[in-house]
Design a protein around this motif. Structure first.
Motif, PDB file in Angstrom:
ATOM      1  N   HIS A 232      18.569  84.387  47.658  1.00  0.00           N
ATOM      2  CA  HIS A 232      19.418  84.693  46.127  1.00  0.00           C
ATOM      3  C   HIS A 232      18.246  84.679  44.925  1.00  0.00           C
ATOM      4  CE1 HIS A 232      23.297  85.304  47.584  1.00  0.00           C
ATOM      5  NE2 HIS A 232      23.366  84.036  47.993  1.00  0.00           N
ATOM      6  N   SER A 233      17.480  83.436  45.111  1.00  0.00           N
ATOM      7  CA  SER A 233      16.354  83.487  44.008  1.00  0.00           C
ATOM      8  C   SER A 233      15.417  84.461  44.415  1.00  0.00           C
ATOM      9  CB  SER A 233      15.664  82.043  44.192  1.00  0.00           C
ATOM     10  OG  SER A 233      15.910  81.409  45.315  1.00  0.00           O
ATOM     11  N   LEU A 234      15.153  84.838  45.440  1.00  0.00           N
ATOM     12  CA  LEU A 234      14.311  85.993  45.620  1.00  0.00           C
ATOM     13  C   LEU A 234      14.737  87.179  44.976  1.00  0.00           C
ATOM     14  CD1 LEU A 234      13.059  85.205  49.346  1.00  0.00           C
ATOM     15  CD2 LEU A 234      11.652  85.272  47.353  1.00  0.00           C
ATOM     16  N   ALA A 235      16.006  87.624  45.402  1.00  0.00           N
ATOM     17  CA  ALA A 235      16.477  88.915  44.963  1.00  0.00           C
ATOM     18  C   ALA A 235      16.525  88.816  43.246  1.00  0.00           C
ATOM     19  CB  ALA A 235      18.049  88.929  45.319  1.00  0.00           C
ATOM     20  N   GLU A 236      16.806  87.483  42.956  1.00  0.00           N
ATOM     21  CA  GLU A 236      16.775  87.686  41.393  1.00  0.00           C
ATOM     22  C   GLU A 236      15.412  87.737  40.783  1.00  0.00           C
ATOM     23  OE1 GLU A 236      19.917  87.613  39.704  1.00  0.00           O
ATOM     24  OE2 GLU A 236      18.410  86.427  38.452  1.00  0.00           O
ATOM     25  N   ARG A 237      14.379  87.157  41.486  1.00  0.00           N
ATOM     26  CA  ARG A 237      13.007  87.280  41.226  1.00  0.00           C
ATOM     27  C   ARG A 237      12.901  88.809  41.044  1.00  0.00           C
ATOM     28  NH1 ARG A 237       9.696  84.683  44.749  1.00  0.00           N
ATOM     29  NH2 ARG A 237      10.881  83.039  44.077  1.00  0.00           N
ATOM     30  N   VAL A 238      12.831  89.436  42.195  1.00  0.00           N
ATOM     31  CA  VAL A 238      12.875  91.027  42.257  1.00  0.00           C
ATOM     32  C   VAL A 238      13.341  91.830  41.349  1.00  0.00           C
ATOM     33  CG1 VAL A 238      13.425  93.113  43.743  1.00  0.00           C
ATOM     34  CG2 VAL A 238      12.461  90.787  44.728  1.00  0.00           C
ATOM     35  N   ARG A 239      14.705  91.393  40.875  1.00  0.00           N
ATOM     36  CA  ARG A 239      15.341  92.144  39.696  1.00  0.00           C
ATOM     37  C   ARG A 239      14.737  91.731  38.450  1.00  0.00           C
ATOM     38  NH1 ARG A 239      19.357  89.871  36.667  1.00  0.00           N
ATOM     39  NH2 ARG A 239      20.585  91.490  35.618  1.00  0.00           N
TER      40      ARG A 239
END
Lengths: 421, 145
Positions: A232-239
């Motif tokens: 989730h945090s990875l996705a957040e970071r990408v976003r």
């Protein structure tokens, strides 16, 4: 002998595992072919004799192993590098082989988990986790790229890795790999000393990086050091990175935004700019055009050709387009030139049906010209046809019933219309 | 200048629609505010439509503009005699009074997009608006001289 050696493997493999994690990447690169080979066909059958081979290899030490394993050019590379790479001599021999073969053995172990002939359950537990990650990733890897990246990484572990990762496009990773691989590895490494943790974190990043390179279908991101690694945090970071990249692009578009650094300020500026542009189009320019237009109907074409398209007149091809509706075009040559120039790439759409439908209800020759121009510029694709329909609806209505202005106004001006009508 | 750029396509379409505008008759005064505002609206609609079609269907906002124009036309056709123009029914934005909600209202078709995509659409929309303003300004300058 087979009984004694597994115990030795037990002892050595725990420390070996740490080093394994440090070198999993290049192992995977060199072994991926073998893994596929193993995975698909023979490994389940191999378990017994293969492990026997491993044990022999243990005895034989490092470089004799090459003869045992399957032929793979990448393997030699990996082995050579491995030979250089390990400064530690002590546990290196059995550890070294354990690395190479332990990797295979992991596969063997995972494959043979159900088989009672599998040697070590301890290894199974520890290796299965790494194996999951390894098996998930290797299919995606090609040895050539992996070898390159491995060499790069050899030169400078941490910094280069991050730099390379950021050079490449960051994408999102498979959830399993993220969660299982990285988190479990970090769990395991938390028991070890810091160096091992670093190296394993590096390898986890290496794995993520390698998988970034090879697998275009998935989006991989790299979990940076000191940052959360769940998906989730990875996705957040990408976003977040995507958003900041677009904000920078917008900053270039909107004039006068260079000093503003916050997202909120930027958004305000963007909103103001869009509003001002829309207002310009709507009020100022439409007003001017409305005032100016009635007097200059027929000059449009000439001016159009001259001013807005200065380069077009030289490119006029006089192709088939002119043959189609030549008589109508005689008085409007400049526009035709322009039209043909612009329509060159789209091609000429000899769509007589459209032309007829457009021209039939409108007896005015001027509009006939327009519709034939339409045909040239806009091919018979549905999208362009929409525009023609739009115009037809708009302007047919306008002509047939003198100024039913209700048709054309936006909803916000409804009250004005009623007053006028 | 690129032959087939958005700018050229827009300019072509726009000028064509301008030509097809209902010409004011000599008898009716062309300076009455009603006339002018009517023509304003027509021109604006023509500009929007030609811009959107020049951009093509690949952008969310151009599709939204075309959809909006068609909807308005259909509403006009159907309800010409009826009173009460229905306000453009946009979906309710859950974002509240924030800047993002503001931006969504401004950019056509931006109601249901996530922020990342909204920013991309905004960038393209700004570019095309700039083009539109430039072309229209050129036309005005040409015709007023």
């Amino acid at each position: 002998m087979n009984r004694a050696l597994p115990e030795m493997l037990h002892c050595t493999d725990l420390s070996v595992l740490e080093r394994q994690q440090a070198r999993i990447k290049w192992q995977q690169e060199s072994f991926h072919q073998q893994q596929r080979y193993f995975d698909e066909n023979e490994f389940s059958g191999f378990s017994g004799p293969f492990q026997a081979q491993q044990f022999q290899g243990l005895v034989n030490r490092d470089m004799g192993i090459n003869g045992l394993v399957k032929a793979d050019p990448g393997l030699d590379n990996g082995w050579a590098d491995f030979g250089q790479f390990d400064g530690e001599g002590s546990g290196l021999g059995p550890g070294g082989f354990g690395l190479g073969s332990g990797f295979e053995m992991n596969h063997g172990i995972s494959r043979t988990i159900s088989c009672p002939s599998a040697a070590a359950e301890v290894e199974v537990e520890v290796a299965a986790e790494t194996k999951q990650r390894e098996s998930a990733l290797p299919e995606k890897m090609s040895s050539a790229v992996g070898r390159e990246s491995f060499k790069k990484r050899k030169a400078d572990k941490n910094q280069n890795l991050k730099a390379i990762a950021e050079e490449e496009s960051k994408k999102k990773r498979i959830k399993e790999c993220n969660e299982e691989g990285e988190s479990r590895i970090t769990e395991q490494n938390s028991n070890n000393n810091n160096i091992k943790r670093e190296t394993s974190a590096d390898t986890s990043k290496d794995n993520s990086k390698v998988s970034e390179v090879q697998k275009p279908d998935y989006i991989h991101v790299r979990a940076r050091r000191g940052q959360a690694t769940d998906s989730h945090s990875l996705a957040e970071r990408v976003r977040r990175e995507k958003i900041s990249e677009r904000m920078k692009y917008l900053q270039d578009l909107v004039p006068g935004c260079n000093k503003i650094t916050g997202k909120a300020g930027m958004l305000d500026e963007i909103i103001n700019y869009v509003q001002s542009l829309q207002r310009q189009v709507e009020q100022f320019l439409s007003m001017k055009l409305a005032a100016v237009n009635p007097t200059l109907n027929f000059n449009i074409d000439n001016l159009f050709a001259k001013e807005v398209f200065p380069a077009c007149t030289s490119n006029f091809p006089m192709g088939a387009s002119s043959e189609i509706a030549n008589p109508a075009y005689l008085q409007f040559n400049p526009l035709q030139q322009v039209v043909s120039c612009s329509g060159l790439e789209i091609g000429i759409s000899p769509d007589m049906a459209i032309r007829r439908t457009i021209s039939a209800p409108i007896p005015i020759p001027e509009t006939f010209l327009d519709s034939s121009c339409f045909d040239q510029i806009q091919s018979s694709s549905a999208w362009d046809g929409n525009l023609q329909n739009l115009y037809n609806m708009e302007f047919l209505q306008g002509r047939s019933t003198s100024f039913p202005a209700q048709q054309f106004s936006g909803s916000s001006e409804a009250s004005n219309l009623k007053m006028e009508m | 200048m690129k032959q087939n750029s958005i700018r050229t396509r827009f300019a072509c379409g726009f000028l064509r629609t301008l030509k097809r505008l209902p010409k004011t008759r000599a008898t009716s005064p062309s300076t009455s505010p009603g006339e002018i505002s009517k023509r304003c609206r027509i021109i604006k609609m023509a500009a929007d439509a030609s811009m959107a079609s020049a951009v093509g269907p690949r952008r969310v906002w151009s599709r939204a503009v075309i959809r909006r124009i068609r909807l308005q036309q259909r509403q006009r056709l159907v309800r010409r005699t009826r009173r009460g123009e229905r306000k453009k029914s946009g979906k309710g934005v859950g974002g509240g009074a924030g800047q993002t909600a503001c931006l969504r209202k401004l950019v056509p078709g931006g109601e249901n997009m996530e922020l990342c995509r909204l920013l991309g659409e905004t960038a393209h929309y700004i570019k095309c608006l700039n083009t539109q303003v430039q072309v229209m300004r050129n036309i005005v300058d040409l015709f007023s001289t």
